[in-house]
Write a protein that holds these residues in place. Structure first.
Motif, PDB file in Angstrom:
ATOM      1  N   ASP A 244       3.408  12.989  -2.266  1.00 50.87           N
ATOM      2  CA  ASP A 244       3.511  12.288  -0.975  1.00 50.87           C
ATOM      3  C   ASP A 244       3.180  10.836  -1.543  1.00 50.87           C
ATOM      4  N   THR A 245       2.284  10.444  -2.279  1.00 47.69           N
ATOM      5  CA  THR A 245       2.031   9.086  -2.375  1.00 47.69           C
ATOM      6  C   THR A 245       3.014   8.446  -3.150  1.00 47.69           C
TER       7      THR A 245
ATOM      8  N   HIS B 146       5.961   7.495  -1.179  1.00 44.92           N
ATOM      9  CA  HIS B 146       5.668   6.211  -0.771  1.00 44.92           C
ATOM     10  C   HIS B 146       5.782   5.305  -1.388  1.00 44.92           C
ATOM     11  N   LEU B 147       5.510   5.403  -2.679  1.00 46.79           N
ATOM     12  CA  LEU B 147       5.605   4.200  -3.661  1.00 46.79           C
ATOM     13  C   LEU B 147       7.241   4.021  -3.890  1.00 46.79           C
ATOM     14  N   ASP B 148       7.887   5.098  -4.136  1.00 51.77           N
ATOM     15  CA  ASP B 148       9.484   4.949  -4.416  1.00 51.77           C
ATOM     16  C   ASP B 148       9.827   3.974  -3.126  1.00 51.77           C
ATOM     17  N   HIS B 149       9.576   4.305  -1.759  1.00 54.90           N
ATOM     18  CA  HIS B 149       9.992   3.492  -0.797  1.00 54.90           C
ATOM     19  C   HIS B 149       9.769   2.024  -0.755  1.00 54.90           C
ATOM     20  N   LEU B 150       8.440   1.905  -1.233  1.00 53.96           N
ATOM     21  CA  LEU B 150       8.083   0.489  -1.480  1.00 53.96           C
ATOM     22  C   LEU B 150       8.876  -0.288  -2.416  1.00 53.96           C
TER      23      LEU B 150
ATOM     24  N   LEU C 166      -2.384   2.328  -4.746  1.00 56.12           N
ATOM     25  CA  LEU C 166      -2.023   3.611  -4.650  1.00 56.12           C
ATOM     26  C   LEU C 166      -3.444   4.193  -4.083  1.00 56.12           C
ATOM     27  N   GLN C 167      -3.224   4.953  -2.963  1.00 58.63           N
ATOM     28  CA  GLN C 167      -4.629   5.776  -2.345  1.00 58.63           C
ATOM     29  C   GLN C 167      -3.947   7.152  -1.999  1.00 58.63           C
TER      30      GLN C 167
ATOM     31  N   HIS D 100       0.966  -1.041   0.050  1.00 56.88           N
ATOM     32  CA  HIS D 100       0.119   0.085  -0.017  1.00 56.88           C
ATOM     33  C   HIS D 100       0.654   1.087  -0.138  1.00 56.88           C
ATOM     34  N   ALA D 101       0.752   2.224  -1.205  1.00 57.33           N
ATOM     35  CA  ALA D 101       1.419   3.581  -0.759  1.00 57.33           C
ATOM     36  C   ALA D 101       0.341   4.256  -0.894  1.00 57.33           C
TER      37      ALA D 101
END
Ligand code: GCO
Ligand code: MG
Length: 405
Positions: free
Chosen positions: A130-131, A134-138, A148-149, A122-123
């Motif tokens: 910001d989303t 978070h995706l980069d991090h995952l 993506l939410q 979940h990103a």
């Protein structure tokens, strides 16, 4: 072999979990998950008052007969309370059978169809950047499929956008009354395509993307969303409409090639029968914890396989590690497995109470070969985290109309 006791533990190591323990006269015991988020104690009463007395003295090896006895024998078939209660019992019985046989549950189901279980993470974020951050991090952690939410401007508390904050678990376990959130379909439909456009601009097709609409749309709105999102090539669009009326999906299906997923609130195959046999969906998201356990999930997977539908079990933090382990065993076997939702192994308190038989590696889960389901549960540690009443939120439109959360 005989069942001598059934104990129910309710604990809150970060959020509420209902754990079933079936004890036998030979000392072997089994563990099951009966957690129904926001209605936990209704399931506890069902287990303690209406199931426990009927099973003492029975042979725990008769998994199928016990399942039929609890399903047909209660007369009032189906429903989330009944099926979540049956699920905990069913998992615990598979756990016992595996422990007695000295085999992990996936071996009892027919053996592994795959070596590792693909997951999606979940990103989430308060805005698109910001989303995507978070995706980069995952992605850097090894995920290659991500949901993506993103918070919708003007809609505070948009579904699924809390996970970017460190207290995702706590926030969901500290709601003594249901918080009320605002929903606006137009604002959502205007905003969400931009999220996926930006994600594809940044990553191309290097990562699979998913999205959960959480049942907020009507069929024609969902059809439009599916169509708008086609260029962004989603792995699936989840819960675009409610499915009590299964034919709602017919209209979505006829208008878009975006793959469709639904099923996390289903509690039996009957909730999905038309969806599957009409091939209106691509992924069935039903969870063992809410649909009567491993025994019926196996049947659902087989039925779905006849219609090119793959499984993608619900994997939220409100399913206990035992439920996640049940999915891992099922996913290892299921020939028509698609993907597993996975948002990590939880916080410190959870890991003190439960030990998972799972490891995460390169976008996949691996299940070890411990006999049974392989989860360890520390009863003493669980006692340190007592139950706290906690509700899911509800949604309202701007004019006050109650909507689907
Ligand atoms: C998901 C779900 C969850 C549910 C939650 C309700 O796709 O993981 O939609 O976020 O809302 O499990 O208890
Ligand atoms: Mg969902």
């Amino acid at each position: 072999m005989k069942i001598v006791d059934i104990k129910i533990f309710v604990s809150n190591p970060g959020r509420n979990f209902v754990t079933v323990k079936i004890e036998t006269d030979e000392g072997v015991f089994g563990l099951g998950d009966s957690t129904l988020n926001g209605r936990e104690l209704a399931v506890v009463a069902y287990l303690e008052e209406h199931i426990r007395p009927c099973l003492i003295g029975r042979d725990p090896h008769k998994i199928e007969d016990i399942w039929q006895y609890l399903y047909k024998g209660c007369y009032w078939r189906r429903g989330p309370i009944t099926m979540t209660a049956i699920a905990g019992i069913d998992m615990a019985l598979w756990d016992i059978k595996g422990k007695v046989a000295g085999l992990p549950v996936y071996e009892l189901l027919g053996g592994k169809s795959r070596e590792k279980i693909r997951v999606y993470g979940h990103a989430n974020g308060q805005d698109i950047d910001d989303t995507l951050h978070h995706l980069d991090h995952l992605i850097s952690e090894g995920y290659n499929a991500v949901r993506l939410q993103c918070a919708i401007p003007g809609l505070e508390g948009t579904y699924g956008t809390l996970a970017g904050k460190k207290d995702y678990f706590e926030l969901q376990s500290d709601r003594p009354l249901p918080p009320e959130q605002l929903w606006d379909t137009k604002a959502y439909l205007d905003f969400v395509p931009e999220l996926f456009k930006k994600a594809r601009e940044k990553y191309g097709n290097s990562v699979d993307l998913l999205h959960d609409t959480h049942s907020r749309l009507t069929p024609i709105e969902a059809a439009r969303l599916g169509k708008i999102l086609e260029p962004y090539n989603l792995l699936f669009l989840e819960d675009s409409v409610t499915a009590e009326n299964q034919s709602g999906y017919k209209y979505v299906r006829e208008h878009t090639t975006t793959p469709l997923a639904v099923g996390e609130i289903f509690n039996s195959i009957w909730d999905a029968k038309e969806l599957i046999e009409n091939q209106w969906i691509d992924y069935l998201r039903t969870a063992a914890t809410h649909a009567g356990g491993i025994t019926p999930m196996r049947r659902m997977a087989d039925f779905a396989s006849l219609y090119h539908v793959r499984t993608a079990p619900h994997g939220p933090p409100d399913i206990s590690p035992i439920g996640h382990a049940a999915h891992a065993h099922l996913n290892s076997w299921t020939p028509n497995f698609g993907i597993q939702e996975f948002i990590g192994f939880g916080g410190e308190a959870l890991n003190r109470v439960f030990k998972y038989p799972l490891t995460f590696e390169d976008g996949h889960l691996l299940v070890n070969d411990t006999p049974g389901l392989g989860v360890e549960f520390d009863e003493k540690a669980a006692e340190q985290y007592p139950y706290k009443r906690s509700y899911l939120p509800v949604s309202r439109l701007k004019d006050g109309t109650l909507w689907n959360w």
